[in-house]
Enzyme design. Structure first.
Site, PDB file in Angstrom:
ATOM      1  N   SER A 150      40.190  53.735  44.865  1.00 51.99           N
ATOM      2  CA  SER A 150      40.829  52.429  44.838  1.00 51.99           C
ATOM      3  C   SER A 150      42.200  52.606  44.195  1.00 51.99           C
ATOM      4  O   SER A 150      42.295  53.033  43.046  1.00 51.99           O
ATOM      5  CB  SER A 150      39.964  51.471  44.011  1.00 51.99           C
ATOM      6  N   LYS A 178      44.781  47.888  46.732  1.00 55.32           N
ATOM      7  CA  LYS A 178      44.812  46.540  46.167  1.00 55.32           C
ATOM      8  C   LYS A 178      45.965  45.786  46.822  1.00 55.32           C
ATOM      9  O   LYS A 178      47.081  46.340  46.945  1.00 55.32           O
ATOM     10  CB  LYS A 178      45.032  46.606  44.655  1.00 55.32           C
ATOM     11  N   ASP A 204      41.717  45.240  49.077  1.00 53.81           N
ATOM     12  CA  ASP A 204      41.007  44.367  48.133  1.00 53.81           C
ATOM     13  C   ASP A 204      41.994  43.375  47.528  1.00 53.81           C
ATOM     14  O   ASP A 204      42.947  43.769  46.856  1.00 53.81           O
ATOM     15  CB  ASP A 204      40.369  45.217  47.023  1.00 53.81           C
ATOM     16  N   ASN A 206      41.109  40.730  45.466  1.00 56.71           N
ATOM     17  CA  ASN A 206      40.667  40.122  44.208  1.00 56.71           C
ATOM     18  C   ASN A 206      41.006  38.631  44.153  1.00 56.71           C
ATOM     19  O   ASN A 206      41.577  38.124  43.181  1.00 56.71           O
ATOM     20  CB  ASN A 206      41.232  40.858  42.994  1.00 56.71           C
ATOM     21  N   GLU A 229      38.401  42.958  51.270  1.00 51.68           N
ATOM     22  CA  GLU A 229      37.496  42.594  50.178  1.00 51.68           C
ATOM     23  C   GLU A 229      38.027  41.359  49.445  1.00 51.68           C
ATOM     24  O   GLU A 229      39.194  41.312  49.065  1.00 51.68           O
ATOM     25  CB  GLU A 229      37.407  43.801  49.231  1.00 51.68           C
ATOM     26  N   ASP A 254      33.057  40.596  46.982  1.00 51.28           N
ATOM     27  CA  ASP A 254      32.820  41.260  45.696  1.00 51.28           C
ATOM     28  C   ASP A 254      32.529  40.152  44.666  1.00 51.28           C
ATOM     29  O   ASP A 254      31.354  39.822  44.418  1.00 51.28           O
ATOM     30  CB  ASP A 254      34.060  42.111  45.347  1.00 51.28           C
ATOM     31  N   GLY A 306      33.161  49.662  41.973  1.00 50.33           N
ATOM     32  CA  GLY A 306      33.400  50.338  40.698  1.00 50.33           C
ATOM     33  C   GLY A 306      34.158  49.430  39.761  1.00 50.33           C
ATOM     34  O   GLY A 306      34.816  48.472  40.190  1.00 50.33           O
TER      35      GLY A 306
HETATM   36  O1  OSB Z   1      37.746  44.504  42.448  1.00 50.52           O
HETATM   37  O2  OSB Z   1      36.790  46.304  42.899  1.00 50.52           O
HETATM   38  C1  OSB Z   1      37.443  45.634  42.115  1.00 50.52           C
HETATM   39  C2  OSB Z   1      38.429  47.727  39.059  1.00 50.52           C
HETATM   40  C3  OSB Z   1      38.313  46.789  38.063  1.00 50.52           C
HETATM   41  C4  OSB Z   1      37.972  45.502  38.387  1.00 50.52           C
HETATM   42  C5  OSB Z   1      37.722  45.153  39.706  1.00 50.52           C
HETATM   43  C6  OSB Z   1      37.814  46.089  40.727  1.00 50.52           C
HETATM   44  C7  OSB Z   1      38.220  47.391  40.393  1.00 50.52           C
HETATM   45  C8  OSB Z   1      38.437  48.452  41.368  1.00 50.52           C
HETATM   46  C9  OSB Z   1      38.340  49.866  40.866  1.00 50.52           C
HETATM   47  O3  OSB Z   1      38.791  48.247  42.505  1.00 50.52           O
HETATM   48  C10 OSB Z   1      37.200  50.623  41.421  1.00 50.52           C
HETATM   49  C11 OSB Z   1      36.951  51.901  40.651  1.00 50.52           C
HETATM   50  O4  OSB Z   1      36.188  51.884  39.661  1.00 50.52           O
HETATM   51  O5  OSB Z   1      37.499  52.923  41.053  1.00 50.52           O
HETATM   52 MG    MG Z   2      36.899  44.242  44.368  1.00 49.01          MG
END
Ligand code: OSB
Ligand code: MG
Length: 386
Positions: A150, A178, A204, A206, A229, A254, A306
């Site tokens: 990521s 991201k 992703d 978020n 995502e 997520d 993760g």
């Molecule tokens: O949204 O998946 C997420 C890390 C911290 C909080 C949210 C996310 C993430 C990641 C990192 O995308 C994934 C990793 O641990 O490599």
């Molecule tokens: Mg995510």
């Protein structure tokens, strides 16, 4: 059913639980649509117990962040709720098996990341006492799992292309980028132009978009993404149903999937094409396994998310990610992608085929490096069973 009944496990007698805060710098800052993480301030739950053959210990990692930005939980609150509300209930219920933890803590609302860490520590101790690996216990069918990286939001698209190219050269099975409004279509276009069309790419958000942004999200269809995502806020399930219909790109959730019940609603409503499973977000690895089972039965693919875990959380995640429904590469990169020095003696390494080995020793299958742990510890509190 795969995996083993807990009735086969002898159980443990929990004497005390240590809550330990550690602080670890990330090798590179990680920027998302909701903020930047440059270090991790982590709560570790350490169960000290007695098993059939004598003393046994177990470790669980709480995935909450320093600030309540990804979800409402944050590390200091997780420590407080664990000390004041979870451990007293754990002790009062006389919990001796990991599958009793959820019930013992059920009257406390929410705080799933804190609960998950308690359950993980009890499960690790119980399995170590029984000499059984977490992977075997959960029903793993693989001994290695495909993993991706990521990549956070970076200062320039050139940085992103260089970083993604380096991770593909290292052998990672896919790249996740991201995104946020203004950092979405162009980064994907340039990644495909520079690195080609045949590597796995996903994005992703978020929760950074709104239904009015649907044209931007549809513009991502041309990049043949594995998935997008969490485009919308956690609670917007109906908007998500409409998005699933509007996009060719599979829509993954997520943040929305906070527990089994919400996942069940999402599956029944067709509100997602793919589900991201994070044990911390859903209240534990046992809940994560049940969500996996429900998605497998519904024919909905899952992958393991993760939260920038240390080797403790990563080892437990590898065990869960080895279940058969995890058909997409996980956000479980090698330790070196996050840490200069991990807190376990056998940090996760990437195999040349883009996989990471699932630990096979008892419990989570990795041991704490007590010297490193001491160096990174910022506080310790011992809670003894009354
Ligand atoms: O949204 O998946 C997420 C890390 C911290 C909080 C949210 C996310 C993430 C990641 C990192 O995308 C994934 C990793 O641990 O490599
Ligand atoms: Mg995510």
């Amino acid at each position: 059913m795969t995996g083993h009944d807990r009735d086969e496990l002898p159980g443990i007698d929990i004497g005390s639980v240590e809550l330990r805060r550690i602080e670890l710098p990330l090798v590179t800052p990680f920027q998302t649509s909701f903020g930047t993480w440059s270090f991790r301030d982590i709560l570790l739950v350490h169960v000290i117990a007695t098993g059939p053959d004598g003393p046994v210990e177990g470790w669980g990692e709480c995935v909450a962040g320093t600030q309540p930005l990804y979800s409402s939980e944050y590390t200091a609150a997780a420590e407080e709720v664990t000390a004041e509300h979870l451990l007293p209930r754990l002790f009062a219920a006389g919990v001796g098996h990991a599958d009793q933890v959820e019930g013992a803590l059920a009257e406390v609302r929410g705080h799933r990341m804190a609960k998950a860490a308690v359950e993980a520590a009890v499960l690790d101790a119980e399995l170590r006492a029984a000499g059984r690996s977490m992977a075997e216990h959960l029903g793993a069918t693989a001994d290695r799992v495909p993993v991706g990286v990521s990549i956070g939001i970076l200062p320039t698209i050139e940085d992103l292309v260089a970083t993604a190219g380096r991770h593909l050269d290292e052998g990672y099975a896919r790249i996740k980028v991201k995104i946020k409004p203004g950092w979405d279509v162009e980064p994907c276009r340039r990644l495909r132009e520079a690195l080609g069309g045949d590597f796995g790419l996903q994005v992703d958000a978020n929760a950074a978009y709104r239904p009015g942004d649907v044209d931007t999200l549809r513009a991502l269809d041309e990049f043949d993404l594995l998935l997008i995502e969490q485009p919308y806020p956690e609670e917007r399930i109906v908007d998500n149903i409409e998005l699933v219909r509007a996009l060719r790109t599979p829509v993954c959730l997520d943040e929305t999937i906070v527990d089994e019940a919400v996942c069940d609603d999402v599956l029944r409503l067709g509100a997602a094409d793919v589900i991201n499973i994070k044990p911390g977000r859903v209240g534990g690895h046992l809940a994560g396994k049940r969500i996996h089972d429900a998605c497998l039965a519904a024919g909905v693919p899952v992958w393991h998310g993760g939260m920038l875990e240390t080797g403790v959380g990563r080892a437990a995640n590898l065990a869960l990610a080895a279940l058969p429904g995890f058909t997409l590469p996980g956000d479980i990169s090698a330790a070196a992608r996050y840490w200069a020095t991990d807190i376990v003696t056998e940090p996760a390494v990437l195999e040349p085929d883009g996989t990471i080995r699932v630990p096979s020793g008892p419990g989570i299958g990795v041991d704490i490096d007590l010297g490193v742990l001491a160096d990174v510890t910022t506080s310790v509190a011992l809670h003894e069973r009354p």
